[in-house]
Design an enzyme around this catalytic site. Structure first.
Site, mmCIF file in Angstrom:
data_model
loop_
_atom_site.group_PDB
_atom_site.id
_atom_site.type_symbol
_atom_site.label_atom_id
_atom_site.label_comp_id
_atom_site.label_asym_id
_atom_site.label_seq_id
_atom_site.Cartn_x
_atom_site.Cartn_y
_atom_site.Cartn_z
ATOM 1 N N VAL A 215 38.156 39.211 102.606
ATOM 2 C CA VAL A 215 38.371 39.061 104.139
ATOM 3 C C VAL A 215 38.372 37.515 104.450
ATOM 4 O O VAL A 215 39.307 37.379 105.482
ATOM 5 C CB VAL A 215 37.030 39.916 104.564
ATOM 6 C CG1 VAL A 215 37.212 39.541 106.420
ATOM 7 C CG2 VAL A 215 37.037 41.118 104.462
ATOM 8 N N GLY A 216 37.952 36.779 103.894
ATOM 9 C CA GLY A 216 38.235 35.338 104.102
ATOM 10 C C GLY A 216 39.831 34.958 104.008
ATOM 11 O O GLY A 216 40.114 34.164 104.997
ATOM 12 N N GLU A 233 32.772 30.650 104.702
ATOM 13 C CA GLU A 233 31.580 30.652 103.821
ATOM 14 C C GLU A 233 31.600 32.208 103.220
ATOM 15 O O GLU A 233 31.276 33.042 103.666
ATOM 16 C CB GLU A 233 30.233 30.783 104.862
ATOM 17 C CG GLU A 233 29.968 29.594 105.609
ATOM 18 C CD GLU A 233 29.733 28.259 104.909
ATOM 19 O OE1 GLU A 233 28.938 28.506 103.655
ATOM 20 O OE2 GLU A 233 29.669 27.082 105.032
ATOM 21 N N CYS A 267 24.553 35.835 98.911
ATOM 22 C CA CYS A 267 25.634 35.132 98.616
ATOM 23 C C CYS A 267 25.494 34.275 97.445
ATOM 24 O O CYS A 267 26.201 34.101 96.620
ATOM 25 C CB CYS A 267 26.240 34.506 99.632
ATOM 26 S SG CYS A 267 25.072 33.328 100.567
HETATM 27 P P1 NAD Z 1 32.728 41.280 104.678
HETATM 28 O O1 NAD Z 1 33.902 40.146 104.594
HETATM 29 O O2 NAD Z 1 33.268 42.749 104.258
HETATM 30 O O3 NAD Z 1 32.505 41.399 106.218
HETATM 31 C C1 NAD Z 1 32.098 40.069 107.043
HETATM 32 C C2 NAD Z 1 32.653 40.210 108.562
HETATM 33 O O4 NAD Z 1 33.920 40.284 108.469
HETATM 34 C C3 NAD Z 1 32.080 41.556 109.212
HETATM 35 O O5 NAD Z 1 31.658 41.124 110.279
HETATM 36 C C4 NAD Z 1 33.166 42.430 109.261
HETATM 37 O O6 NAD Z 1 33.322 43.287 110.412
HETATM 38 C C5 NAD Z 1 34.421 41.536 109.191
HETATM 39 N N1 NAD Z 1 35.495 42.068 108.900
HETATM 40 C C6 NAD Z 1 35.645 42.930 107.603
HETATM 41 N N2 NAD Z 1 36.958 43.117 107.358
HETATM 42 C C7 NAD Z 1 37.579 42.348 108.243
HETATM 43 C C8 NAD Z 1 39.340 42.067 108.292
HETATM 44 N N3 NAD Z 1 39.773 42.744 107.597
HETATM 45 N N4 NAD Z 1 39.317 41.089 109.177
HETATM 46 C C9 NAD Z 1 38.549 40.483 109.974
HETATM 47 N N5 NAD Z 1 37.397 40.705 109.849
HETATM 48 C C10 NAD Z 1 36.799 41.516 109.123
HETATM 49 O O7 NAD Z 1 31.653 40.765 104.100
HETATM 50 P P2 NAD Z 1 30.242 41.553 103.981
HETATM 51 O O8 NAD Z 1 30.340 42.655 102.968
HETATM 52 O O9 NAD Z 1 29.464 41.617 105.154
HETATM 53 O O10 NAD Z 1 29.208 40.464 103.269
HETATM 54 C C11 NAD Z 1 28.994 40.225 101.985
HETATM 55 C C12 NAD Z 1 29.993 39.126 101.447
HETATM 56 O O11 NAD Z 1 29.712 37.894 102.320
HETATM 57 C C13 NAD Z 1 29.731 38.890 99.996
HETATM 58 O O12 NAD Z 1 30.906 38.382 99.376
HETATM 59 C C14 NAD Z 1 28.620 37.577 99.955
HETATM 60 O O13 NAD Z 1 28.905 36.861 99.101
HETATM 61 C C15 NAD Z 1 29.397 36.752 101.398
HETATM 62 N N6 NAD Z 1 28.475 36.253 102.005
HETATM 63 C C16 NAD Z 1 28.620 34.734 101.906
HETATM 64 C C17 NAD Z 1 27.576 33.833 102.617
HETATM 65 C C18 NAD Z 1 27.782 32.469 102.440
HETATM 66 O O14 NAD Z 1 27.029 31.748 103.194
HETATM 67 N N7 NAD Z 1 28.858 31.870 101.763
HETATM 68 C C19 NAD Z 1 26.452 34.284 103.228
HETATM 69 C C20 NAD Z 1 26.187 35.681 103.119
HETATM 70 C C21 NAD Z 1 27.502 36.693 102.425
#
Ligand code: NAD
Length: 491
Positions: A215-216, A233, A267
């Protein structure tokens, strides 16, 4: 909790957006209001910002019970763990900003080279403007409010989207923030991916995204359309290396804590373990003892422990449990745990030995309470296994020798590293917290968060008689001599 309602978008051809209480045109309306407000906030002084941060802090403390209840409803996270991993670090981050924002905001004078004799130089920290914060579900409160605090300290307005997978927490965040801020300063958008997608169309001044690596990439591509700066992040596979000389009891205790905190949905959780073959049995024995002491329970009774939470939803439960099946099919042994129960997305603390590097558990970020153990013969082999994979968010080394930890640090790359422990680097706000390449871009916490949400503007002030005049044409032989001498002796 009220169910999310489907709000039909206009017939403009835009996607239907699943929201709580707003329509797509609200995004534009609020964005425009925040744009206007952000011009006003550029002039805000440290006293105004401290006042806002204090109001935010008081709101967090006031809502502490609601936050605990919401997280328990979302994935049975215990109130104790909520206090340790959501409330405490959020308050610490806000307090750090309250203490230091006056100093952070001050323009910083810097040296001026002799080629600009008589001029003065400084860096001015200006707010980026209207910022978007997209938060994940795994620490749904802290990872929404900590970046918000940094954005406020830096003088920005914020449009915040919490995760749809922790809807109770998202409700509390919305209620709490609407008590402290008007929507032209901080506005919360609850909803699913379609809401995030719609938000990403707006020309924000900065996007701060916490979530998965795939998603990043989507967020970065969307930001590129408006040339918006991004902080990503992200996640990844954070390895732990146990060296031959490590204290096995200490290593097991610390790794098990980091692995089973939030049921592995962290994470920076130690994702997999690299250990010399001869040390596996000793590690597993200590790891079992530690795990049982943490949860005061036999493996079959882990469900009874109030301090061990659940996998957030059925989709992730299916994904994480399938790693066990796949690893076992490819030769892994379940050294401990391995119980799964779909009725409440429960996966017990699990240790897998003899894990093949081809198993899916060694490809994807696990994000669950499974610890795969891989053995190595030499430290270089362990380093090679790490360097074959994308650069991790964290890397942990357990050793008594400084030379060993230095050897590993010099030959690998990761967002952060802890020697002889896990996760704790993120507690120190004097350290930047962030990833590298696949595990993220940019950083925050403390001053680093303030800088992330600020533009560092260069300001050079020249005197009336400027030496730079020498560089104007025509380029006479005298001017060229001066440039040659300057090139040789003064720069
Ligand atoms: P995710 O990427 O699925 O979702 C994160 C956010 O993005 C949510 O609010 C979601 O609604 C939004 N999103 C989802 N799909 C999207 C799209 N196509 N376009 C735009 N936005 C979208 O992540 P998650 O499952 O919520 O969290 C878990 C992940 O986050 C793991 O990979 C974890 O390692 C990472 N994480 C990183 C940190 C850090 O500080 N580096 C902290 C916590 C979690």
């Amino acid at each position: 909790m009220t169910q999310a309602t489907l709000t039909q978008a206009s017939n403009s051809g835009k996607a239907v957006i699943q929201t709580k209480s707003f329509t797509p045109s609200d995004i534009d309306r609020i964005f425009q209001a925040q744009k206007k407000k952000s011009l006003e906030l550029r002039l805000s002084n440290f006293k105004t910002r401290i006042l806002k941060l204090k109001k935010l802090k008081n709101a967090v403390l006031k809502y502490q019970k609601e936050i605990q209840t919401a997280l328990h409803s979302d994935f049975k996270k215990s109130p104790g763990e909520v206090d340790i991993t959501e409330i405490l670090p959020t308050i610490a981050e806000i307090n750090d900003a309250i203490r230091h924002v006056k100093h952070w905001m001050r323009p910083k004078n810097v040296m001026t080279p002799p080629t600009l004799l008589g001029a003065t130089s400084r860096i001015v920290y200006e707010p980026k403007g209207v910022c978007l914060i997209i938060a994940p579900w795994n620490y749904p409160f802290h990872l929404a409010i900590a970046p918000l605090a940094a954005a406020i300290a830096a003088g920005n307005t914020v449009m915040l989207k919490p995760s749809e997978f922790t809807p109770h927490t998202a409700d509390v965040i919305k209620a709490m923030l609407s008590e402290v801020f008007l929507e032209d300063e901080v506005a919360v958008f609850e909803g699913d991916v379609s809401v995030a997608t719609a938000l990403l169309e707006a020309p924000f001044d900065h996007i701060f995204f916490t979530g998965s690596t795939p998603v990043g990439k989507i967020v970065m591509a969307a930001a590129a359309k408006n040339l918006t700066s991004v902080t990503l992040e992200l996640g990844g596979k954070s390895p732990s290396i146990i060296a031959e000389d490590a204290d096995m009891k200490v290593a097991a205790e610390r790794i098990m804590w980091g692995k089973f905190l939030n049921a592995g949905q962290t994470c920076v959780a130690p994702d997999y373990l690299l250990i010399p073959e001869a040390k596996v049995d000793e590690f597993v024995k200590n790891a079992k003892e530690t795990t049982e002491s943490f949860f005061k329970s036999k493996p079959e009774n882990f469900t009874a422990s109030p301090d061990f939470c659940r996998i957030v939803n059925a989709k992730n439960f299916g994904r994480v449990s399938s790693y066990i099946e796949d690893a076992v099919k490819k030769g892994a042994k379940i050294a401990y745990g391995g119980e799964v129960r779909s009725s409440d997305n429960f996966i017990s603390p699990t240790i897998l030995t003899n894990v093949s590097l081809d198993a899916r558990i060694m490809e994807d970020e696990i994000f669950g309470p499974l610890l795969p153990i891989v053995t190595y013969k030499t430290l270089d082999e362990a380093i090679h296994i790490i360097n074959e994979r994308p650069k991790p968010l964290a890397l942990y080394v357990f050793t008594k020798k400084r030379s060993t930890s230095r050897y590993v640090i010099k030959r690998t790359s990761s967002g952060g590293t802890v020697i002889n422990d896990v996760i704790l680097h993120l507690v120190n706000s004097n350290l930047p917290f962030g990833g590298v390449n696949h595990s993220g871009h940019g950083s925050y916490h403390g001053l680093f968060g303030f800088k992330t949400f600020s533009h560092e503007r260069s300001v050079l002030q020249t005197p009336k008689a400027s030496i730079a005049k020498l560089m104007y044409p025509p380029y006479s032989s005298f001017v060229r001599l001066i440039v040659r001498l300057t090139t040789k002796f003064f720069v």
